[in-house]
Write an enzyme that holds these catalytic residues in place. Structure first.
Site, PDB file in Angstrom:
ATOM      1  CG  ASP A 291      33.435  46.115   9.081  1.00  0.00           C
ATOM      2  OD1 ASP A 291      33.425  46.632   7.952  1.00  0.00           O
ATOM      3  OD2 ASP A 291      33.798  46.729  10.096  1.00  0.00           O
TER       4      ASP A 291
ATOM      5  CB  CYS B 116      36.227  52.576  13.811  1.00  0.00           C
ATOM      6  SG  CYS B 116      36.783  52.441  12.092  1.00  0.00           S
TER       7      CYS B 116
HETATM    8  C1  RUB Z   1      35.189  50.635   9.472  1.00  0.00           C
HETATM    9  C2  RUB Z   1      34.448  49.980  10.591  1.00  0.00           C
HETATM   10  C3  RUB Z   1      33.030  50.409  10.797  1.00  0.00           C
HETATM   11  C4  RUB Z   1      32.107  49.442  10.072  1.00  0.00           C
HETATM   12  C5  RUB Z   1      30.669  49.944  10.030  1.00  0.00           C
HETATM   13  O1  RUB Z   1      36.396  49.965   9.171  1.00  0.00           O
HETATM   14  O2  RUB Z   1      34.922  49.087  11.250  1.00  0.00           O
HETATM   15  O3  RUB Z   1      32.701  50.378  12.143  1.00  0.00           O
HETATM   16  O4  RUB Z   1      32.537  49.247   8.745  1.00  0.00           O
HETATM   17  O5  RUB Z   1      30.587  51.122   9.263  1.00  0.00           O
HETATM   18  P1  RUB Z   1      37.259  50.470   7.903  1.00  0.00           P
HETATM   19  P2  RUB Z   1      29.194  51.546   8.612  1.00  0.00           P
HETATM   20  O6  RUB Z   1      37.584  51.901   8.140  1.00  0.00           O
HETATM   21  O7  RUB Z   1      38.445  49.577   7.895  1.00  0.00           O
HETATM   22  O8  RUB Z   1      36.392  50.280   6.689  1.00  0.00           O
HETATM   23  O9  RUB Z   1      28.252  51.715   9.754  1.00  0.00           O
HETATM   24  O10 RUB Z   1      29.484  52.826   7.895  1.00  0.00           O
HETATM   25  O11 RUB Z   1      28.761  50.451   7.717  1.00  0.00           O
END
Ligand code: RUB
Length: 329
Positions: free
Chosen positions: A219, A148
């Site tokens: 998340d 991701c």
């Molecule tokens: C994004 C996702 C990321 C986390 C952490 O999912 O799973 O790994 O949100 O991101 P989506 P960060 O694309 O559905 O939002 O480290 O930027 O908080």
């Protein structure tokens, strides 16, 4: 006395256009990733405050509550957004309580802008700290696999690259919305030797590329140290863990969901069928499109946080101490 539900219904109409636009961008994933979502939500709350036409402090606060409700509803699996909005609302509430009648709407507007500024600065400080700790934790000449697009993981990899620790990175494309392509592009633009592959090739890629560490964002983190992150994370973590590859999740502690201390379960956001079917239609075929999944703590080697590297089993104790929460466990 107006019943609260009447007040709430009335207040929904008072949420300003800027907040509604940010809600739309979060829902559509134009703003994606837990940190970006939380930062945008607090910015939206500050905009609501700025644009408020409330005549008194009580109406002003009710407007902020409505805006926060609307923002929280955009993505249900985002405790960082909920925690951040709660902190900002609590700040306003306590000022109202402390200064009572002497507090004007104009003063509250200014305080909200300051609160947003401090919040953003603090987020930046935490991200820098995590990047430093995470880069240090990676082995020399690291071959890293990520899934991701996490801005926190990006910070770690870019920092590790700056100090010459990254050999190459492998990114899964991350179906259905391909956030892994953003990761691959950004890493490659930073000069890191980067390979992209389909999600289902993760096991093969771990062997083929001799992966030293798997790095995810987060998340949500539960009281048991379980991780909720982009769909597919749990499979990759299990495969890596059974192959003896360390699995890290990089996360600010604000991703911890305190409700899970008292038995609350982090709900998983379900998204629309159109994301899966990409404009094609298969009559009578149902679609299952969860945005996230849960990875058990036993498959996570450690969380890389601004407090340091924490084992999943110890995370709830560390966070309760930090936030002075009485831990029922
Ligand atoms: C994004 C996702 C990321 C986390 C952490 O999912 O799973 O790994 O949100 O991101 P989506 P960060 O694309 O559905 O939002 O480290 O930027 O908080």
């Amino acid at each position: 006395m107006v019943p609260w539900f009447v007040l709430r219904k009335k207040m929904v109409h008072m949420v300003c256009d800027a907040v509604q636009k940010i809600c739309k961008d979060i829902r559509s994933l134009k703003i994606q990733g837990a940190r970006n979502v939380a930062i945008a939500a607090v910015r939206a709350l500050a905009m609501q405050a700025q644009q408020s036409r409330a005549k008194n402090v009580r109406d002003f606060y009710a407007e902020l509550l409505s805006a926060a409700d609307m923002l929280c509803a955009t993505r249900p699996t985002e405790p960082m957004m909920r925690n951040s909005l709660k902190k900002a609302l609590r700040f306003v509430f306590f000022r109202m309580k402390k200064e009572g009648g002497s507090l004007s709407v104009e003063k509250l507007k200014r305080l909200m802008q300051e609160e947003e500024k401090n919040y953003t600065l603090n987020m930046e400080t935490n991200a820098l700290r995590i990047a430093k700790i995470g880069a240090k934790a990676l082995p020399k000449n690291a071959c890293v696999l990520t899934h991701c697009h996490s801005s926190t993981v990006m910070r770690i990899l870019l920092r590790a690259n700056e100090i010459g620790k990254i050999k190459y990175a492998v990114c899964t494309e991350t179906r259905p919305l391909f956030q892994g392509r953003i990761t691959a592009r950004e890493l490659s633009e930073a000069g890191i030797d980067t390979t992209i592959t389909v999600d289902s090739a993760a096991k093969y890629a771990m062997e083929e590329f001799d992966i030293d560490a798997v790095l995810f964002g987060a998340d949500a983190i539960t009281s048991g140290g379980d991780l909720i992150n982009k769909i597919g994370t749990s499979q990759i973590a299990q495969i890596a863990s059974s192959a003896g590859i360390p699995v890290y999740s990089a996360a600010e502690i604000y991703k911890f969901d305190p409700a899970t201390l008292w038995g609350g379960r982090e709900g998983i956001e379900m998204r629309g069928r159109e994301e899966l079917l990409c404009g094609k239609e298969f009559k009578k075929v149902k679609a299952f499109n969860p945005a996230f999944d849960l990875t058990r703590a036993k498959f996570i080697s450690a969380y890389i946080t601004e407090l340091g590297i924490l084992p999943p089993q110890g995370i709830s104790r560390a966070l309760c101490k930090k936030f002075s929460i009485k831990n029922p466990i």
